[in-house]
Design a protein around this motif. Structure first.
Motif, PDB file in Angstrom:
ATOM      1  N   GLY A  63      -4.345  12.580   3.700  1.00 29.78           N
ATOM      2  CA  GLY A  63      -3.003  12.629   4.172  1.00 29.78           C
ATOM      3  C   GLY A  63      -2.250  11.636   3.436  1.00 29.78           C
ATOM      4  N   GLY A  64      -2.700  11.228   2.561  1.00 35.15           N
ATOM      5  CA  GLY A  64      -1.747  10.676   1.667  1.00 35.15           C
ATOM      6  C   GLY A  64      -1.654   9.083   1.599  1.00 35.15           C
ATOM      7  N   PHE A  65      -2.642   8.480   2.295  1.00 35.54           N
ATOM      8  CA  PHE A  65      -2.618   6.867   2.480  1.00 35.54           C
ATOM      9  C   PHE A  65      -3.151   6.475   1.274  1.00 35.54           C
ATOM     10  CE2 PHE A  65      -1.587   7.865   6.570  1.00 35.54           C
ATOM     11  CZ  PHE A  65      -0.932   6.625   7.379  1.00 35.54           C
ATOM     12  N   SER A  66      -2.948   5.156   0.768  1.00 35.44           N
ATOM     13  CA  SER A  66      -3.763   4.622  -0.265  1.00 35.44           C
ATOM     14  C   SER A  66      -5.301   4.432   0.026  1.00 35.44           C
ATOM     15  CB  SER A  66      -3.033   3.121  -0.679  1.00 35.44           C
ATOM     16  OG  SER A  66      -3.298   2.370   0.167  1.00 35.44           O
ATOM     17  N   THR A  67      -6.111   4.356  -0.761  1.00 38.55           N
ATOM     18  CA  THR A  67      -7.536   3.878  -0.398  1.00 38.55           C
ATOM     19  C   THR A  67      -7.870   2.816   0.229  1.00 38.55           C
ATOM     20  OG1 THR A  67      -8.225   5.324  -2.433  1.00 38.55           O
ATOM     21  CG2 THR A  67      -9.933   3.635  -1.534  1.00 38.55           C
ATOM     22  N   GLU A  68      -6.807   1.777  -0.182  1.00 35.66           N
ATOM     23  CA  GLU A  68      -7.193   0.335   0.322  1.00 35.66           C
ATOM     24  C   GLU A  68      -6.695   0.407   1.907  1.00 35.66           C
ATOM     25  OE1 GLU A  68      -5.551  -4.281  -0.285  1.00 35.66           O
ATOM     26  OE2 GLU A  68      -4.249  -2.566  -1.221  1.00 35.66           O
ATOM     27  N   TYR A  69      -5.541   1.141   2.025  1.00 39.39           N
ATOM     28  CA  TYR A  69      -5.009   1.076   3.552  1.00 39.39           C
ATOM     29  C   TYR A  69      -5.890   2.057   4.408  1.00 39.39           C
ATOM     30  CZ  TYR A  69      -1.323   0.517   6.833  1.00 39.39           C
ATOM     31  OH  TYR A  69      -0.215   0.235   8.089  1.00 39.39           O
TER      32      TYR A  69
END
Length: 264
Positions: free
Chosen positions: A210-216
Motif C-alpha cells: 500500500g505504499g509504506f516503507s519497508t521499515e515502517y
C-alpha cells in the motif's frame, strides 16, 4: 498567533484546525494552501508569518530527512513553538523527535497510542465494512485513544504556556484487545464481523504493497504482534496531566460513530 497545521486534512490535523479557529493555517497536499513533504518548494509559503507549527511527519515512513530539513527552516521563518505528533513506543533515537528537540523553538512531543478512529478513518474501516477483520489477534489489550483528545492536548500545547520541553504519553482510559474492540463495533452496528488471525508479517506485506516503507511497515507489524501478546496494555496519563480530565472511552467513540453512520 498564526499556527501552521500540517496534515490538516488528517485525523488529528483537521480537528486541531477546527479547534484553533481563525488562528489556524491549515496545510496539506490537498488543502488550498499546499504543503508537500516531498516538495520543499511548498514549505516557505506555508511558513510565512507562522509563529507556531503542529508538525505531523510523513505518514508512510520513519525517515527523518524531511523533518530535519523543515525544522530549522521553520525557526528561521519565525516559528517559536513546535508541537510534534509522534507515537507511543517510538525508538529513543528517532530522528524526527531529535530534530525537534535540537531546535531553538519551544517544543512539545505527543506520543499517542493507536487511534479509535482507525476503525472509521483508516485501514480498519474497509475491514469493518467488509465484515472481516484480518489482524494478529489475541487476548492482549491496548488503550486506544480518541483523536479528539490528541487534538485537545495539541491545542493546549500550541496556545498555552507551560508545555515547553514536555513529552506527553497519551492513551485512552482502558486497554481493549482487538477482538473486544471489534465485538463492540459489531454490537453497535448489527454487523456480523468475522475475525481472521494472521501473523504480523502478513500485515507488513500488505502495508508495503500500500505504499509504506519497508521499515515502517515492519514496525507496524511488530507493534500489532506486541498488542496481541499483551505487551502494550499500559495506560498513560498525558491527557489527564494536560487537560485535567479523563480521556474519552472507546464506548463513547463507538456510539458516536454508529449514530453518525460511519459504518453504514
Amino acid at each position: 498567533m498564526t499556527i501552521l497545521v500540517l496534515g490538516a486534512t488528517g485525523k488529528t490535523g483537521r480537528r486541531v484546525t477546527a479547534a484553533l479557529g481563525p488562528a489556524a493555517r491549515p496545510a496539506s497536499r490537498s488543502s488550498e494552501l499546499r504543503f508537500d513533504w516531498s516538495d520543499d518548494s511548498t514549505w516557505d509559503a506555508a511558513l510565512a508569518g507562522a509563529t507556531a507549527v503542529y508538525l505531523v511527519p510523513p505518514a508512510t515512513n520513519l525517515d527523518a530527512t524531511e523533518v530535519a530539513a523543515f525544522v530549522p527552516r521553520a525557526v528561521a521563518a519565525g516559528v517559536t513553538r513546535i508541537v510534534l505528533l509522534s507515537a507511543r513506543g517510538i525508538d529513543p533515537d528517532d530522528g524526527r523527535e531529535a530534530a525537534v528537540r535540537a531546535s531553538t523553538a519551544d517544543w512539545t512531543i505527543l506520543r499517542p497510542t493507536w487511534f479509535h478512529q482507525n476503525f472509521t478513518e483508516d485501514f480498519l474501516l474497509p475491514m469493518v465494512l467488509g465484515n472481516e477483520v484480518t489482524l494478529p489477534l489475541g487476548p492482549g489489550g491496548h488503550p486506544f485513544i480518541d483523536v479528539r483528545d490528541i487534538a485537545d492536548v495539541a491545542v493546549a500545547a500550541l496556545t498555552r504556556d507551560g508545555h515547553a520541553g514536555e513529552v506527553y504519553e497519551l492513551s485512552g482510559p482502558e486497554a481493549l484487545s482487538f477482538p473486544d474492540a471489534v465485538a463492540r463495533v459489531a454490537e453497535a452496528t448489527g454487523r456480523d464481523i468475522t475475525l481472521v488471525d494472521v501473523p504480523g508479517a502478513a500485515i507488513t506485506e500488505a502495508l508495503r504493497a500500500g505504499g509504506f516503507s519497508t521499515e515502517y511497515a515492519t514496525v507496524l507489524g511488530y507493534a500489532l504482534e506486541a498488542i496481541r501478546d499483551g505487551h502494550d496494555a499500559e495506560l498513560s496519563t498525558g491527557v489527564q496531566e494536560v487537560l485535567g480530565r479523563e480521556p474519552r472511552p472507546f464506548a463513547d467513540y463507538v456510539k458516536d460513530a454508529a449514530s453518525s453512520g460511519a459504518w453504514a
